[in-house]
Design a protein around this motif. Structure first.
Motif, mmCIF file in Angstrom:
data_model
loop_
_atom_site.group_PDB
_atom_site.id
_atom_site.type_symbol
_atom_site.label_atom_id
_atom_site.label_comp_id
_atom_site.label_asym_id
_atom_site.label_seq_id
_atom_site.Cartn_x
_atom_site.Cartn_y
_atom_site.Cartn_z
ATOM 1 N N LYS A 158 52.143 35.474 62.018
ATOM 2 C CA LYS A 158 51.472 36.434 62.887
ATOM 3 C C LYS A 158 50.872 35.692 64.074
ATOM 4 C CE LYS A 158 50.025 39.424 59.090
ATOM 5 N NZ LYS A 158 48.865 39.920 58.354
ATOM 6 N N PRO A 159 50.832 36.293 65.229
ATOM 7 C CA PRO A 159 51.399 37.603 65.540
ATOM 8 C C PRO A 159 52.922 37.509 65.581
ATOM 9 C CG PRO A 159 50.559 36.617 67.547
ATOM 10 C CD PRO A 159 50.194 35.686 66.412
ATOM 11 N N VAL A 160 53.581 38.558 65.099
ATOM 12 C CA VAL A 160 55.030 38.546 65.005
ATOM 13 C C VAL A 160 55.649 38.514 66.402
ATOM 14 C CG1 VAL A 160 55.293 41.071 64.929
ATOM 15 C CG2 VAL A 160 57.013 39.609 63.881
ATOM 16 N N ASP A 161 56.716 37.740 66.539
ATOM 17 C CA ASP A 161 57.515 37.711 67.763
ATOM 18 C C ASP A 161 58.509 38.866 67.631
ATOM 19 O OD1 ASP A 161 59.499 37.223 69.701
ATOM 20 O OD2 ASP A 161 59.153 35.060 69.601
ATOM 21 N N LEU A 162 58.242 39.983 68.319
ATOM 22 C CA LEU A 162 59.029 41.193 68.137
ATOM 23 C C LEU A 162 60.524 40.981 68.390
ATOM 24 C CD1 LEU A 162 58.705 44.078 67.160
ATOM 25 C CD2 LEU A 162 58.338 44.764 69.537
ATOM 26 N N PRO A 163 60.939 40.248 69.439
ATOM 27 C CA PRO A 163 62.382 40.021 69.618
ATOM 28 C C PRO A 163 63.026 39.268 68.441
ATOM 29 C CG PRO A 163 61.247 39.609 71.680
ATOM 30 C CD PRO A 163 60.189 39.798 70.619
ATOM 31 N N VAL A 164 62.309 38.335 67.845
ATOM 32 C CA VAL A 164 62.833 37.621 66.675
ATOM 33 C C VAL A 164 62.958 38.592 65.507
ATOM 34 C CG1 VAL A 164 62.341 35.842 64.950
ATOM 35 C CG2 VAL A 164 62.028 35.345 67.380
ATOM 36 N N LEU A 165 61.939 39.413 65.290
ATOM 37 C CA LEU A 165 61.981 40.384 64.201
ATOM 38 C C LEU A 165 63.133 41.375 64.403
ATOM 39 C CD1 LEU A 165 60.909 41.639 61.626
ATOM 40 C CD2 LEU A 165 59.224 42.871 63.021
#
Length: 154
Positions: free
Chosen positions: A128-135
């Motif tokens: 966290k915080p999550v890397d949205l593009p990786v997720l």
């Protein structure tokens, strides 16, 4: 996320691109005792075309997995009633389904934490915080090259 300076039609195209055309939407369960964090991430995933819901403890996560088939569980490790390691082991024992992907989503990102998630049965370790593009790449099955730095347990 789409910058606020972009035109709305560009934002719509960006969101539509998250789930590949013709693909069924993966069912994602976000499990985090931080209610705001869990609800926000589930909402972001829904905006990107995924079927996403949130629960806030281990027992609810296991009940949700029993109630409907899931594709991915995003699982916080440090929860009070049942930690994420125990939830992951229980999911693996109950489901016995290699199709289910379980990703640790935690503030703990040291090498020993990644080794521990691997031995507990997690498929990937995100901090966290999550890397949205990786997720999003993980959810779509296209792991970006820089995802190795995010803590893939291999």
């Amino acid at each position: 996320l789409v910058p606020v300076t972009e035109r709305p039609e560009a934002a719509d195209a960006s969101l539509a691109a998250a789930v590949p055309a013709g693909a069924s939407s993966p069912r994602v369960l976000v499990v985090d005792d931080n209610i705001d964090s869990a609800v926000t991430l589930a909402t972001l995933l829904r905006l990107h075309g995924y079927e996403a819901s949130a629960v806030h403890d281990g027992a609810s996560a296991l009940a949700a997995a029993d109630a409907e088939p899931l594709d991915v569980v995003l699982l916080d490790l440090g929860m009070p009633d049942m930690d994420g390691y125990e939830v992951c082991r229980s999911l693996r024992a109950k489901q016995g389904d290699a199709r289910l992907r379980v990703y640790a989503l935690t503030g703990w990102g040291q090498p020993q934490d990644i080794r521990r998630t691997r031995s507990a049965g997690f498929d990937f370790h995100l901090t966290k915080p999550v890397d949205l593009p990786v997720l999003i790449g993980l959810l779509n099955g296209a792991v970006p090259h820089d995802a190795q730095a995010a803590g893939r347990p291999d």
